[in-house]
Design a protein around this motif. Structure first.
Motif, mmCIF file in Angstrom:
data_model
loop_
_atom_site.group_PDB
_atom_site.id
_atom_site.type_symbol
_atom_site.label_atom_id
_atom_site.label_comp_id
_atom_site.label_asym_id
_atom_site.label_seq_id
_atom_site.Cartn_x
_atom_site.Cartn_y
_atom_site.Cartn_z
ATOM 1 N N ARG A 89 41.692 29.578 48.846
ATOM 2 C CA ARG A 89 42.261 29.443 47.510
ATOM 3 C C ARG A 89 43.101 30.667 47.190
ATOM 4 O O ARG A 89 42.745 31.785 47.501
ATOM 5 N N ARG A 90 44.230 30.388 46.539
ATOM 6 C CA ARG A 90 45.069 31.510 46.087
ATOM 7 C C ARG A 90 45.695 31.121 44.763
ATOM 8 O O ARG A 90 45.843 29.937 44.458
ATOM 9 N N PRO A 91 46.070 32.094 43.953
ATOM 10 C CA PRO A 91 46.669 31.774 42.654
ATOM 11 C C PRO A 91 47.991 31.028 42.828
ATOM 12 O O PRO A 91 48.760 31.298 43.750
ATOM 13 N N ASP A 92 48.233 30.112 41.927
ATOM 14 C CA ASP A 92 49.496 29.389 41.890
ATOM 15 C C ASP A 92 50.518 30.293 41.205
ATOM 16 O O ASP A 92 50.316 30.686 40.056
ATOM 17 N N PRO A 93 51.622 30.640 41.862
ATOM 18 C CA PRO A 93 52.602 31.526 41.223
ATOM 19 C C PRO A 93 53.249 30.904 39.987
ATOM 20 O O PRO A 93 53.727 31.623 39.113
ATOM 21 N N GLN A 94 53.210 29.572 39.878
ATOM 22 C CA GLN A 94 53.786 28.876 38.727
ATOM 23 C C GLN A 94 52.823 28.831 37.530
ATOM 24 O O GLN A 94 53.243 28.704 36.394
ATOM 25 N N ASP A 95 51.523 28.889 37.827
ATOM 26 C CA ASP A 95 50.502 28.766 36.784
ATOM 27 C C ASP A 95 49.286 29.577 37.211
ATOM 28 O O ASP A 95 48.471 29.132 37.998
ATOM 29 N N ARG A 119 46.560 30.140 35.964
ATOM 30 C CA ARG A 119 45.238 29.563 35.700
ATOM 31 C C ARG A 119 44.777 28.677 36.846
ATOM 32 O O ARG A 119 43.594 28.439 37.024
ATOM 33 N N ALA A 120 45.725 28.183 37.630
ATOM 34 C CA ALA A 120 45.422 27.234 38.703
ATOM 35 C C ALA A 120 45.268 27.953 40.039
ATOM 36 O O ALA A 120 45.744 29.073 40.223
ATOM 37 N N ARG A 121 44.605 27.287 40.952
ATOM 38 C CA ARG A 121 44.446 27.790 42.309
ATOM 39 C C ARG A 121 45.019 26.770 43.280
ATOM 40 O O ARG A 121 44.824 25.559 43.115
ATOM 41 N N LEU A 122 45.730 27.256 44.273
ATOM 42 C CA LEU A 122 46.256 26.400 45.330
ATOM 43 C C LEU A 122 45.279 26.433 46.493
ATOM 44 O O LEU A 122 44.801 27.497 46.884
#
Length: 67
Positions: A2-8, A10-13
């Protein structure tokens, strides 16, 4: 993984690890054989329309009961 979504933030990719990719490939072939076995029992026309019908039902479920 899991990594942070650069667009949001709050979300994880989610992404597969190398081990996860190997497992997906190993079971993917077995799943494909199983699907071929089941779908092979359908007439050609039914076999072509079956995935379309599933997509139509999945779209209806995503839209919800009142849409």
């Amino acid at each position: 993984m899991r990594r942070p979504d650069p667009q949001d933030r709050r979300a994880r990719l989610l992404s597969l690890t190398p081990e996860g990719r190997r497992l997906r490939e190993a079971v993917g072939e077995e799943i494909q054989r199983g699907e071929e076995g089941w779908l092979g029992q359908l007439a050609d026309l039914d076999r072509e329309s079956f995935p379309r019908s599933l997509r139509t039902l999945a779209d209806a479920i995503r839209r919800g009961p009142d849409r």
